[in-house]
Design a protein around this motif. Structure first.
Motif, short mmCIF file in Angstrom:
data_model
loop_
_atom_site.label_atom_id
_atom_site.label_comp_id
_atom_site.label_asym_id
_atom_site.label_seq_id
_atom_site.Cartn_x
_atom_site.Cartn_y
_atom_site.Cartn_z
N LYS A 229 16.69 -8.77 -23.76
CA LYS A 229 16.35 -7.36 -23.94
C LYS A 229 17.31 -6.46 -23.15
O LYS A 229 17.71 -5.40 -23.62
N ARG A 230 17.65 -6.91 -21.92
CA ARG A 230 18.56 -6.11 -21.11
C ARG A 230 19.95 -6.01 -21.75
O ARG A 230 20.57 -4.94 -21.80
N VAL B 80 12.82 -16.30 -29.15
CA VAL B 80 13.53 -16.44 -27.88
C VAL B 80 12.60 -17.01 -26.83
O VAL B 80 11.47 -16.53 -26.69
N PRO B 81 13.00 -18.06 -26.11
CA PRO B 81 12.16 -18.59 -25.04
C PRO B 81 11.81 -17.52 -24.03
O PRO B 81 12.58 -16.58 -23.80
N LYS B 82 10.67 -17.68 -23.38
CA LYS B 82 10.16 -16.64 -22.49
C LYS B 82 11.14 -16.35 -21.35
O LYS B 82 11.32 -15.20 -20.97
N HIS B 83 11.79 -17.41 -20.82
CA HIS B 83 12.67 -17.17 -19.66
C HIS B 83 13.98 -16.52 -20.06
O HIS B 83 14.79 -16.17 -19.21
N TYR B 84 14.25 -16.38 -21.40
CA TYR B 84 15.43 -15.67 -21.86
C TYR B 84 15.11 -14.25 -22.35
O TYR B 84 16.01 -13.47 -22.59
N ARG B 85 13.85 -13.94 -22.55
CA ARG B 85 13.52 -12.69 -23.22
C ARG B 85 13.95 -11.46 -22.42
O ARG B 85 14.50 -10.52 -22.98
N LYS B 86 13.72 -11.43 -21.11
CA LYS B 86 14.09 -10.28 -20.29
C LYS B 86 15.59 -10.06 -20.29
O LYS B 86 16.07 -8.93 -20.43
N ALA C 174 23.22 1.22 -25.45
CA ALA C 174 23.69 2.37 -24.66
C ALA C 174 25.18 2.59 -24.86
O ALA C 174 25.65 3.72 -25.03
N TRP C 175 25.97 1.51 -24.85
CA TRP C 175 27.41 1.65 -25.03
C TRP C 175 27.73 2.12 -26.45
O TRP C 175 28.65 2.92 -26.64
N GLU C 176 27.00 1.62 -27.43
CA GLU C 176 27.25 2.04 -28.81
C GLU C 176 26.96 3.53 -28.98
O GLU C 176 27.62 4.21 -29.77
N ALA C 177 26.01 4.04 -28.21
CA ALA C 177 25.70 5.47 -28.30
C ALA C 177 26.84 6.34 -27.78
O ALA C 177 26.93 7.53 -28.12
#
Length: 462
Positions: free
Chosen positions: A72-73, A63-69, A80-83
């Protein structure tokens, strides 16, 4: 020639090994003898790196660096929703949630060793009454619940035959304890809270106040109310004041077979009867009367806020209502002074049909007061409807009342203050009556929220 080729092959192999093991150091030393010799004696064909090929072909293994954050979010939110998705459903018979319960649940932990369930249960009414008499967490905290033996002694003191009498706890009231006694004729026994039980300011001496209002209704109206057969203010046998009264036949108004419009009309006509009775002062008789409705209303709000403080609570919405009352003091002061029931919910109106004629009767006028007639329009027709939408009740009431209720800006504001008063009562009384998250607690929270919302919306408009 062979010797030269062997030397070149050795140099090339050595170069590739050096690049593989120490790529950064090799590239940083381009001016070394090995590199110069390779340039002079060999023809090098540059090759594109795998990363360059993937970028040109549009293939991304990373994943390109500017897409990684962002990525991940998104994955974090998705996890969280799956939980929150339940892992199982459950049906339970005769468990801790009632005779029959159903719900969903979650397994969690490294080995799924923990479990949390959310269940809804059903408890039959007969079991609920038995629990209320035995478990303090299942009842209103203010109720005094003597044993059957003590209840029989109380009947004997009242001059009634108590041999073999069976008692049934009536569960609709949330303040006094009310028992149906199967005597001949049947009677109702009503018992006040004991003196050491905390109650709100306007609830002090509530049973004596109820007897006062029964007398007022009998003297000034044609409304049917039960006769009082015996009263013991000292309450020596059960530790609290109690009365024995006539048990009126009939069912609650919501179970009456009459059409809904007819029930609303008949109720409004009875309300008109008590509104034809004027008072000489405003407020609760047990707390003292005031010269105008504004003073009485502000005093009620201040008392309720003080009741909340005694339980270690505060009410920001109550403070806001008090500020509005002072702002609109002139509007409140203009209200007429009449007899007000302020508790005409369906459980306090009995309907009895004999020979095709349906009679209506009132019970439990303990929360009555002298004040603004618009208070009694809260339970008429729909609780959530604004005053100007209660056209059927307004027409039936105004046709018989000497002080008709006209819908205008002033009455809309006074109706909003009536909603606010009821909301604050419900907000505070849950601390005195119920354990947190019990049924009564949640009913009071819901009722207060609805009433506050409607009241503040009208008061903001002005």
């Amino acid at each position: 020639m062979n010797m030269i080729m062997k030397q070149l092959n050795f140099k090339i192999v050595l170069l590739f090994l050096t690049i593989y093991v120490c790529p950064h150091r090799t590239l940083a030393q381009k001016d070394t003898l090995l590199y110069r010799t390779l340039i002079q004696d060999s023809i090098l064909i540059p090759q594109k790196s795998q990363t360059t090929i993937e970028e040109e072909e549009g293939i991304f293994t990373e994943v390109p660096k500017h897409y990684r954050k962002y990525d991940k979010r998104v994955h974090r939110y998705r996890s969280a929703w799956e939980a929150l998705i339940p892992t199982h459903t459950k049906i339970q018979y005769a468990g801790g949630m009632g005779l029959l319960s159903w719900g969903i649940g979650w397994d969690y932990g490294k080995r799924g060793q923990w479990e949390t369930d959310l269940l809804l249960g059903f408890i039959p009414r007969c079991a609920m009454i038995a629990l209320e008499r035995s478990d303090p967490n299942m009842k209103s905290k203010t109720k005094t619940l003597p044993t059957d033996a003590v209840l029989r002694d109380m009947l004997k003191q009242a001059g009634l035959d108590s041999a073999g009498v069976q008692f049934r706890l009536l569960g609709d009231g949330m303040f006094n304890a009310v028992f149906a006694a199967e005597t001949n004729p049947p009677v109702v026994m009503k018992i006040a809270p004991r003196s050491q039980v905390p109650v709100m300011t306007y609830e002090r001496d509530m049973l004596a106040t109820e007897l006062y209002w029964y007398d007022q209704i009998r003297q000034h109206t044609e409304i049917i109310v039960p006769d009082i057969l015996y009263s013991d203010p000292a309450g020596n046998l059960c530790g609290a004041p109690w009365v024995v009264m006539e048990r009126l036949p009939g069912v609650h108004r919501d179970k009456c077979p009459l059409p809904s419009a007819e029930k609303h009309r008949r109720t409004a006509e009875m309300v008109a009867q008590i509104h034809n009775v004027s008072g000489t002062g405003y407020g609760y008789v047990q707390n003292g009367l005031y010269e105008n409705w504004a003073d009485a209303y502000i005093s009620m709000i201040e008392n309720l806020l003080a009741d909340a403080r005694r339980m270690g609570k505060t009410s920001r919405r109550g403070q806001r209502l008090l500020a509005y009352a002072r702002q609109y003091r002139a509007v409140l002061a203009a209200a007429p002074c009449v007899m007000v029931n302020f508790d005409l919910w369906r459980s306090n109106i009995l309907c009895h049909t004999v020979d095709g004629q349906t009679r209506f009767a009132w019970i439990d006028p303990e929360r009555s007061l002298w004040g603004d007639p618009v208070l009694d329009f809260l339970p008429l027709e729909s609780f959530t409807a604004p005053l100007d939408k209660k056209t059927l009740s307004l027409a039936a009431h105004n046709a018989l009342c000497r002080v008709p209720v006209q819908v205008n800006r002033e009455t809309r504001l006074r109706y909003a203050f009536a909603q606010g008063l009821l909301a604050l009562i419900q907000e505070v009384e849950k601390y005195y009556r119920f354990t947190p998250l019990s049924q009564g607690w949640m009913v009071d929270i819901g009722g207060a929220s609805v009433a506050y919302k409607a009241a503040f919306a009208a008061l903001r408009r002005g």
